[in-house]
Design a protein around this motif. Structure first.
Motif, PDB file in Angstrom:
ATOM      1  N   TRP A  24       9.312  -2.566  -9.324  1.00  0.00           N
ATOM      2  CA  TRP A  24       8.507  -3.487  -8.526  1.00  0.00           C
ATOM      3  C   TRP A  24       8.388  -4.843  -9.205  1.00  0.00           C
ATOM      4  N   PHE A  82       7.727  -2.792  -1.065  1.00  0.00           N
ATOM      5  CA  PHE A  82       6.703  -2.161  -0.238  1.00  0.00           C
ATOM      6  C   PHE A  82       5.880  -3.218   0.486  1.00  0.00           C
ATOM      7  N   VAL A  84       1.764  -3.325   2.235  1.00  0.00           N
ATOM      8  CA  VAL A  84       0.499  -2.626   2.022  1.00  0.00           C
ATOM      9  C   VAL A  84      -0.325  -2.694   3.298  1.00  0.00           C
ATOM     10  N   ALA A 106       1.870   8.792   1.390  1.00  0.00           N
ATOM     11  CA  ALA A 106       2.228   7.476   0.848  1.00  0.00           C
ATOM     12  C   ALA A 106       1.396   7.235  -0.404  1.00  0.00           C
ATOM     13  N   THR A 108      -1.301   5.683  -2.477  1.00  0.00           N
ATOM     14  CA  THR A 108      -2.534   5.164  -1.917  1.00  0.00           C
ATOM     15  C   THR A 108      -3.492   4.797  -3.032  1.00  0.00           C
ATOM     16  N   LEU A 118       0.692   2.055   0.314  1.00  0.00           N
ATOM     17  CA  LEU A 118       1.973   1.405   0.063  1.00  0.00           C
ATOM     18  C   LEU A 118       2.999   2.039   0.997  1.00  0.00           C
ATOM     19  N   VAL A 119       3.580   1.219   1.854  1.00  0.00           N
ATOM     20  CA  VAL A 119       4.527   1.707   2.867  1.00  0.00           C
ATOM     21  C   VAL A 119       5.832   0.905   2.792  1.00  0.00           C
ATOM     22  N   ARG A 120       6.878   1.475   3.388  1.00  0.00           N
ATOM     23  CA  ARG A 120       8.148   0.756   3.439  1.00  0.00           C
ATOM     24  C   ARG A 120       7.938  -0.584   4.139  1.00  0.00           C
ATOM     25  N   PRO A 159       1.858   6.973  -7.041  1.00  0.00           N
ATOM     26  CA  PRO A 159       3.264   6.820  -6.648  1.00  0.00           C
ATOM     27  C   PRO A 159       4.186   7.814  -7.359  1.00  0.00           C
ATOM     28  N   HIS A 165       8.392   6.152  -4.246  1.00  0.00           N
ATOM     29  CA  HIS A 165       8.829   5.659  -2.942  1.00  0.00           C
ATOM     30  C   HIS A 165       7.619   5.333  -2.079  1.00  0.00           C
ATOM     31  N   PRO A 166       7.659   4.210  -1.366  1.00  0.00           N
ATOM     32  CA  PRO A 166       6.564   3.916  -0.427  1.00  0.00           C
ATOM     33  C   PRO A 166       6.608   4.880   0.747  1.00  0.00           C
TER      34      PRO A 166
END
Length: 189
Positions: A24, A82, A84, A106, A108, A118-120, A159, A165-166
């Motif tokens: 990241w 990612f 958010v 996910a 969090t 945290l998402v794609r 994570p 991974h998101p």
């Protein structure tokens, strides 16, 4: 007796993990003094999550050096690895208990007033999600263990659990939608 790592050490270790293990882009950010956010080495008032250096990095050696001189907070750059989705605490906790979320978890983070999923990156936020905010496209977001108003960020779902991974943004939004509907239902006796 083992020693407890200082906040400074925990911030530096977390920053190095985020750069090395997750890849990241991160940057040191403003510091919460207990009453306001400042730029760290100065008393100049800062925005809530404002970077104190101009360029984020994922280079672990640079990260290690930056957090030696600016161990205030850890900010991730949304929109690359990612996005958010941030929601009020009650809604976020309820969402993590829904079937859509349990099927597709996910990472969090938890703060005293919000949960951040945290998402794609790349999917817009549905307009029907109450109190939800999407952080993307280069916005700075705090990562644990960053101190914030009322406490410090922690991982609700690390994570590491998702192999860095998101999560699926559609699954998180479905979970939020279901949680919002469940919260509106009166309690049955």
């Amino acid at each position: 007796m083992p020693t407890i790592p200082t906040l400074r050490t925990r911030l530096q270790d977390a920053a190095c993990d985020y750069a090395h293990l997750a890849g990241w882009q991160i940057v040191p950010g403003s510091v919460w003094t207990g009453t306001e956010y400042t730029r760290g080495h100065t008393d100049r008032i800062a925005g809530e999550f404002e970077p104190v250096f101009p360029r984020p990095t994922r280079d672990v050696r640079r990260v290690h050096s930056l957090w030696k001189i600016a161990p205030y907070s850890v900010l991730g750059i949304a929109g690359q690895a990612f996005d958010v989705i941030s929601v009020p605490l009650v809604l976020g906790v309820a969402a993590t208990r829904t079937a859509p979320f349990r099927r597709s978890i996910a990472p969090t983070s938890l703060s005293p007033d919000r949960i951040r999923f945290l998402v794609r990156p790349g999917l817009p936020l549905a307009p029907d999600l109450p109190g939800a905010e999407l952080c993307s496209s280069g916005e700075c977001v705090p990562l644990p263990p960053t101190p914030v108003r009322g406490g410090a960020l922690t991982w609700w779902i690390s994570p590491v659990t998702t192999d860095w991974h998101p999560g699926d943004p559609l699954a998180v939004q479905a979970a939020l939608r279901q949680a919002a509907a469940d919260l509106r239902q009166p309690c049955s006796r």
